[in-house]
Design an enzyme around this catalytic site. Structure first.
Site, PDB file in Angstrom:
ATOM      1  N   ILE A  75     -13.622 -38.325 -13.087  1.00  0.00           N
ATOM      2  CA  ILE A  75     -12.964 -37.725 -14.253  1.00  0.00           C
ATOM      3  C   ILE A  75     -11.582 -37.177 -13.925  1.00  0.00           C
ATOM      4  O   ILE A  75     -10.908 -36.610 -14.776  1.00  0.00           O
ATOM      5  CB  ILE A  75     -13.827 -36.593 -14.854  1.00  0.00           C
ATOM      6  CG1 ILE A  75     -14.110 -35.511 -13.812  1.00  0.00           C
ATOM      7  CG2 ILE A  75     -15.116 -37.152 -15.440  1.00  0.00           C
ATOM      8  CD1 ILE A  75     -14.860 -34.305 -14.350  1.00  0.00           C
ATOM      9  N   VAL A 117     -12.458 -36.072  -8.499  1.00  0.00           N
ATOM     10  CA  VAL A 117     -13.464 -35.223  -9.138  1.00  0.00           C
ATOM     11  C   VAL A 117     -14.406 -36.112  -9.949  1.00  0.00           C
ATOM     12  O   VAL A 117     -13.957 -36.979 -10.710  1.00  0.00           O
ATOM     13  CB  VAL A 117     -12.811 -34.165 -10.042  1.00  0.00           C
ATOM     14  CG1 VAL A 117     -13.877 -33.282 -10.676  1.00  0.00           C
ATOM     15  CG2 VAL A 117     -11.836 -33.309  -9.243  1.00  0.00           C
ATOM     16  N   ASP A 122      -0.237 -23.249  -6.294  1.00  0.00           N
ATOM     17  CA  ASP A 122      -0.182 -24.501  -7.061  1.00  0.00           C
ATOM     18  C   ASP A 122      -0.704 -24.259  -8.475  1.00  0.00           C
ATOM     19  O   ASP A 122      -1.611 -24.947  -8.946  1.00  0.00           O
ATOM     20  CB  ASP A 122      -0.988 -25.593  -6.355  1.00  0.00           C
ATOM     21  CG  ASP A 122      -0.630 -26.991  -6.872  1.00  0.00           C
ATOM     22  OD1 ASP A 122       0.423 -27.132  -7.518  1.00  0.00           O
ATOM     23  OD2 ASP A 122      -1.401 -27.932  -6.631  1.00  0.00           O
TER      24      ASP A 122
END
Length: 970
Positions: free
Chosen positions: A704, A712, A826
């Site tokens: 996904i 993932v 991030d």
């Protein structure tokens, strides 16, 4: 049918002939293979291909057009390139698919773009080799393939692209040596090969690229000496060779690069002395030479570089005195000379550096007093003078450093009292004055430092009481006043509700332990009241400290019994109660089951089953009673116990068999093979097997999302149909230290955080075959995905405000409630996950860092382009304000519905000049009434977060307070 419709549609367009039709068909076929269709919704049969998103055409003649440019940067595209028919697009000159999620290989057929001059595939997850056929793109001038998962060698065919002006291959997994035939690229202006796995020496042939203005080769495994041929690169502005394995001296030839603006050679084993002829680099603004083996004195000639902004020579073997003419560097905002062998006085000339923001002279052999004219450094944010031989008193002029947030002067020989003027430092976050010879009372003015998080006054000679004013320091997290001569503990310390560490060890404290200490619910690391003269009983309220890990009450005069309610403190790892007057039974609680004898020795009359203690009277009595039992009664008792035990074992077997029992946190696997599987909510080994089964051994159809070093997968786990997200670390090309570091950093960081707006980690696996993390599944996926699809319509202004609040609260928790503070590094829309109710959580802690209190916190550049704070490009110094900048980008992105792009670079926010309808997301109803004012406030805060000067950005705590003032139902 599709071809008939295409023919009929294009027949109606007089300027379009079959060549444009075939090009459109090729693009529509590629679109059909992408997992994301919405960003290319304009690509349909009812629109002219030259009006499609990202498509530019050129007129060949009056009746013919061809597609010459495909520009689809940052469109959220997910798919592969090999489905595109490159041969159908022979006129393409610009091909830009940067900042998407394209995977797979770069097809060799890309060479069919024979007229291509610009190729940009950066910020994707492309893998495999760079095809050698790329050498056929003989017209190309700009080749950008950075930030992917490309591996293998740099193909020597690139050396045949003689028109190339800009070559950027950084942040991949490229290996092997740098091809020597790059010398043929005589038009090359920029060469960036950093953050790969390149080895071997820097080719001497690089010296033939005389048009180079930037040479960027950091973070590789390059060896050997820096070639003297670099002297030919007389146009060079930027030279980055840091974080390699280069050795030998810094060549004198570098002193001939008179156009050089930035020079970064840090973290190599370079040796020898610093060349004196670096004084010729009169344009130099940044010089990083730290983390090498450089020796000898600092050449005074360096102080002639009047344009120098950053000077970093820390972590070397530099000796001698700091040059007295250092005050000539009036533009300096960073001076880092720490961890060397410097001696002598701190020259008064440092007081002339009025732009200085960071001063690091730590871990040297400096002597004498702190110059009083340091008060002129009104822009200073951090002062590191610790671990020297400085003496004398702390000058009261230090109170003039009103912008300072970190003061580190520990492990010196300072004496006298702390000046009251320290109370003027209202921005102070960390004060460490430990391990000196300071005396007198602790000034109450410290209580005015409302932003203070850490205060360390330990190992001095302070006397008297702890000031009651400390009770208002609600932000305080770490308070260490051990090893002084303090006489009483004020109850007001119980108001410092955010404390995570409280150390009052080795003082002369008398009286009882304040019951108010039970209010310190966030105490995590340590509560140490040992080696004092405290009396009375252990307060029952201390059992409220359910997060505490280390508790020390030893060497006091405490009396009474040990409260059994201490068993509520489930997080305790150590608890030392030795050398007191405690008596009675040691409670039968988990923390004491395997406790060492040393925790209880030298008390009045403690008893229990602990080794070294005598049994309590109740145990002795029961033992005597047992000996008087008759044989029949004994057998009957044993029979009854056996029956109960059998029932218990049968029940336990049933729970194991049916798998209905909930396992405690555990680690399973074979340590000798390096296997570890740790879980919180699963039966570990079964969970591992179930994840492999549910994803069919990580089949692509369950994928996904993907990132730079991971993919993932969505997994539904039996028997309860629990949906989880499994983040698998990419190891297709062999484990790298970068992969493993990010993996372990994410585990170590997120397991220490518990917050509703931080992604929930269930467990992880680390084995030679697989490395993955198991997270809660967030139904709406990430914010970037939502903003780039039709579902963005569901995000009204109220929901967007709540998302901003959630993200701000999470970052504030990382920065202000964790010790040491955590910087995410991030923060992007891709790393903000949304559940079914649009509650936002921050994820992906693979680049997160703990801020070390006594460190300058230098760090390699990390993050996502478009969200990285500008100061990281040249200082590489990490602070919480880097996350604040990224949050400012997120604020604008949520308001605009897309990345703000050039709007980030606006110098400030002017409410009178801004036209809301020009920047707000047009897909939802325009704001009205009070909502307009709130949005204007959001934009104003966003630009405060985006300030180029980190010290002028707000803290995330201040951002949260501002957002909390707005209603969420407007």
């Amino acid at each position: 049918m599709r071809s008939i419709l295409l023919f009929l549609t294009f027949h109606l367009l007089p300027l379009v002939q079959s060549s444009l039709t075939s090009q459109a068909q090729a693009l529509l076929h590629w679109k059909s293979t992408l997992q994301t269709q919405q960003p290319l919704s304009s690509w349909n049969l009812s629109a002219h291909p030259c009006n499609w998103t990202g498509i530019t055409c050129r007129d060949i003649n009056e009746r013919r057009q061809v597609i010459t440019k495909i520009s689809l940067s940052n469109k959220g595209l997910v798919g592969k390139l090999d489905a595109l028919n490159f041969s159908a697009l022979p006129s393409i000159r610009t091909f830009d698919l940067s900042d998407n999620e394209l995977s797979g290989v770069i097809p060799p057929s890309i060479c069919l773009f024979s007229k291509l001059t610009y190729l940009n595939l950066t910020f994707n997850v492309l893998s495999g080799l760079i095809p050698s056929s790329i050498g056929n793109l003989t017209n190309i001038k700009y080749l950008y393939l950075s930030v992917n998962n490309l591996s293998g060698p740099i193909p020597p065919e690139i050396g045949e692209l003689t028109y190339l002006r800009d070559l950027r291959l950084s942040k991949n997994f490229l290996s092997g040596e740098i091809p020597t035939n790059l010398e043929n690229l005589t038009n090359l202006v920029n060469l960036a090969l950093g953050s790969n796995m390149l080895s071997g020496p820097i080719p001497v042939e690089v010296g033939k690229l005389t048009h180079l203005t930037s040479l960027i080769l950091p973070q590789n495994f390059l060896i050997g000496e820096i070639p003297a041929t670099l002297e030919n690169l007389t146009n060079l502005d930027i030279l980055y060779l840091h974080d390699n394995k280069l050795s030998g001296p810094i060549p004198l030839e570098i002193g001939k690069l008179t156009h050089l603006i930035e020079l970064a050679l840090q973290r190599n084993p370079l040796g020898g002395e610093i060349p004196t002829n670096l004084e010729n680099l009169t344009s130099l603004e940044v010089m990083y030479l730290g983390g090498n083996n450089l020796s000898g004195p600092i050449p005074p000639e360096i102080c002639k570089l009047r344009h120098l902004i950053e000077l970093e020579l820390s972590e070397n073997f530099v000796n001698g005195e700091i040059p007295t003419n250092v005050g000539n560097l009036t533009n300096l905002d960073l001076l880092a000379l720490g961890h060397n062998n410097l001696f002598g006085l701190i020259p008064p000339g440092i007081g002339k550096l009025r732009n200085l923001q960071i001063l690091d002279l730590s871990e040297n052999f400096l002597i004498g007093e702190m110059p009083t004219n340091l008060e002129n450094l009104t822009q200073l944010l951090y002062m590191y003078l610790h671990d020297n031989n400085l003496s004398g008193s702390i000058p009261p002029e230090i109170g003039g450093l009103t912008n300072v947030t970190g003061l580190y002067i520990s492990k010196n020989f300072f004496s006298g009292e702390i000046p009251n003027t320290i109370g003027n430092l209202s921005n102070m976050i960390i004060v460490d004055i430990s391990s000196n010879y300071l005396s007198g009372v602790i000034p109450a003015q410290l209580g005015r430092l409302k932003r203070l998080i850490e205060l360390n006054l330990s190992h001095n000679n302070f006397a008297g009481d702890v000031p009651k004013e400390f009770g208002v320091l609600h932000s305080l997290i770490n308070l260490d006043i051990s090893s002084n001569k303090l006489t009483s503990v004020p109850q007001e310390l119980g108001n410092c509700i955010n404390l995570q560490l409280l150390n009052l060890r080795s003082n002369n404290l008398i009286g009882k332990i304040p019951s108010h200490f039970g209010n310190l619910a966030h105490l995590l690391d340590l509560l140490d009241l040992s080696s004092n003269f405290l009396t009375g009983e252990i307060p029952m309220t201390l059992t409220n400290l359910i997060m505490l890990q280390n508790f020390n009450l030893s060497h006091n005069n405490l009396t009474g019994q040990i409260p059994p309610s201490l068993g509520n403190m489930l997080s305790l790892l150590t608890m030392d109660l030795s050398y007191n007057q405690l008596e009675g039974p040691v409670p039968d609680i988990k923390i004491f089951h395997k406790a060492p004898e040393q925790w209880f020795i030298h008390n009045k009359n403690l008893c229990g089953t602990i080794q070294g203690l005598h049994l309590c009277d109740g145990f002795v009595k029961r033992k005597n009673d047992l000996t008087r039992l008759g044989m029949v009664k004994l057998i009957a008792t044993l029979t009854c116990c056996a029956a109960l035990l059998t029932s218990f074992l049968l029940g336990l077997l049933y729970l194991v068999y049916t798998k209905k029992g909930k396992a405690k946190p555990e680690q399973i696997g074979n340590p000798s093979r390096g296997e570890t599987f740790s879980v919180w909510n699963f039966d570990g080994r079964d969970a591992y097997k179930e994840i492999i089964r549910a994803t069919e051994n990580f089949d692509e159809k369950y994928c996904i999302g993907s990132g730079g070093h991971s993919r993932v997968y969505r997994a539904i786990l039996a028997p309860d149909n629990l949906t989880v997200a499994v983040k698998k670390i990419q190891l297709a090309y062999g484990e790298t230290s970068l992969d493993l570091e990010a993996f372990h950093r994410e585990i170590s960081t997120i397991t220490q955080i518990r917050h509703r707006n931080i992604a929930k980690l269930f467990g992880y696996c680390s084995s030679p075959q697989n490395k993955f993390l198991v997270y809660k599944y967030y139904e709406k996926r990430d914010l970037h995905n939502i903003l780039n699809c039709e579902e963005a319509i569901d995000l009204d202004w109220a929901k967007r405000k709540v998302i901003l609040r959630d993200v701000a609260c999470a970052l504030s928790h990382l920065h202000h409630d964790c010790y040491p503070p955590i910087v995410h590094r991030d923060v992007t829309s891709r790393n903000i996950l949304l559940d079914s109710e649009f509650i936002a959580c921050i994820s992906d802690f693979g680049t997160a860092k703990f801020l070390k209190p006594e460190s300058s916190n230098w760090s390699m550049l990390a993050g996502t382009c478009g969200y990285i704070a500008p100061e990281l490009a040249y200082t590489m110094r990490m602070t919480e304000k880097c996350d604040v900048y990224s949050f400012g980008v997120i604020m604008l992105e949520l308001l605009m519905g897309k990345h703000p792009g050039d709007m980030i670079n606006l110098s400030s926010f002017n409410e009178e000049e801004i036209i809301l309808q020009d920047i707000l997301d047009q897909r939802i109803e325009p704001p009205t009434g009070q909502v307009i004012n709130e949005i204007l406030k959001m934009i104003q805060i966003a630009y405060e977060c985006l300030n180029n000067n980190p010290s002028l950005r707000p803290t995330m705590q201040e951002v949260v307070n501002s957002i909390s003032e707005w209603p969420t139902d407007s």
